[in-house]
Design an enzyme around this catalytic site. Structure first.
Site, mmCIF file in Angstrom:
data_model
loop_
_atom_site.group_PDB
_atom_site.id
_atom_site.type_symbol
_atom_site.label_atom_id
_atom_site.label_comp_id
_atom_site.label_asym_id
_atom_site.label_seq_id
_atom_site.Cartn_x
_atom_site.Cartn_y
_atom_site.Cartn_z
ATOM 1 N N LYS A 66 2.773 20.352 -36.585
ATOM 2 C CA LYS A 66 2.155 19.925 -35.320
ATOM 3 C C LYS A 66 3.171 20.189 -34.226
ATOM 4 C CE LYS A 66 1.785 15.386 -33.893
ATOM 5 N NZ LYS A 66 2.287 15.267 -32.536
HETATM 6 C C1 5RP Z 1 3.686 10.827 -31.270
HETATM 7 C C2 5RP Z 1 2.782 11.653 -32.051
HETATM 8 C C3 5RP Z 1 1.347 11.683 -31.654
HETATM 9 O O1 5RP Z 1 0.612 11.273 -32.736
HETATM 10 C C4 5RP Z 1 0.908 13.055 -31.269
HETATM 11 O O2 5RP Z 1 1.729 13.552 -30.237
HETATM 12 C C5 5RP Z 1 -0.556 13.184 -30.893
HETATM 13 O O3 5RP Z 1 -0.909 12.337 -29.865
HETATM 14 P P1 5RP Z 1 -1.165 12.820 -28.346
HETATM 15 O O4 5RP Z 1 -2.389 13.683 -28.405
HETATM 16 O O5 5RP Z 1 -1.408 11.567 -27.561
HETATM 17 O O6 5RP Z 1 0.030 13.625 -27.915
HETATM 18 O O7 5RP Z 1 3.158 12.265 -32.991
HETATM 19 O O8 5RP Z 1 4.963 10.931 -31.811
#
Ligand code: 5RP
Length: 267
Positions: A177
């Protein structure tokens, strides 16, 4: 099919190879944010739409407040222990084990690494060692590739984001991610041997901006999105999820997704 494949199938739909993950792990660092104050309600309402493939949760929320309407995939966070009140949000450590994730019934584990931060080394070691533990049990690891605060500008730099994605995969993550970059995102996905999903990021100005970002990321090889704030802080989260599902799993163009969004909002 082995354990890894069957667990990945709980996250990525077989028909499209893509996934819509809703993240609700923010409270571990940021407390009760707007949209997830009553997290039980958020989960049950959004899960009832049937659009969410999997949820990204902390073990505390999973154990005490996670009551989905269906039986979605679950990715359990195994790193954390840094809050907005502390000196540095990138100073995360390991907070769980793959055995705990398995005993709770999670389908995958997530660990953050912060490229370019003071804690780059330790968080990458944590990623690598969690990958080793995950692979012993055929549990997929989501590598959450973050950056230090001082690296804010680098979030937009595809070379830096490509570095982070590749580094996460090289340390054993099975899914990455990372942040979407407006230019050259195809270089990020091309240089990473495992599926890349984009983070939703801070709330976009409009839902249409969110749809455009997701569409562009998919065109450039992303396998879906792990989104939090842009869903549960949207004025129309249920309608937005339907539109995002259309983009990810039905090959919608932005115009079609926006049309569905409008229809759903009107009810
Ligand atoms: C925070 C994360 C979040 O889960 C991820 O960034 C997704 O959330 P958003 O769409 O609000 O950024 O890993 O550490």
């Amino acid at each position: 099919m082995n354990g890894m494949e069957s667990r990945l199938r709980r996250i990525f739909r077989k028909e499209t190879g893509c996934s819509l993950v809703v993240a609700i792990d923010h409270g571990m660092a940021l407390g009760p944010m707007t949209g997830i104050v009553d997290i039980q309600k958020t989960v049950s309402e959004l899960d009832a739409t049937g659009t969410v493939d999997a949820w990204l949760v902390t073990k505390g929320i999973y154990t005490h407040a996670f009551e989905p309407a269906g039986s979605p995939g679950v990715i359990m966070r195994a790193s954390g222990a840094a809050t907005i009140a502390g000196p540095d949000l990138t100073h995360e450590g390991i907070t769980s084990t793959v055995e705990e994730a398995l005993s709770l019934g999670a389908d995958a584990v997530a660990v953050s690494a912060f490229i370019g931060s003071d804690f780059e080394h330790q968080t990458l070691v944590d990623t690598a060692m969690t990958a080793t533990a995950c692979h012993k049990w055929n549990v997929p690891l989501l590598g959450v590739m973050g950056l230090g605060k001082t690296n804010e500008e680098k979030k937009k730099d595809p070379k830096f984001i490509a570095l982070g994605a590749r580094v996460g995969a090289e340390h054993g993550a099975d899914i990455i991610k990372t942040y979407y970059t407006e230019t050259d995102f195809e270089k990020v996905t091309a240089g990473c041997p495992v599926p890349v999903m984009i983070a939703g990021g801070p709330k976009c100005e409009t839902d249409l901006d969110t749809l455009e970002m997701i569409y562009n990321a998919l065109q450039q090889g992303a396998k879906g999105i792990v989104m939090g704030r842009n869903v549960w802080q949207s004025p129309h989260p249920v309608a937005l999820l339907a539109a995002v599902e259309g983009l990810i799993h039905a090959g919608f163009k932005v115009r079609e997704a926006a049309q569905l969004l409008e229809e759903k909002i009107k009810g």
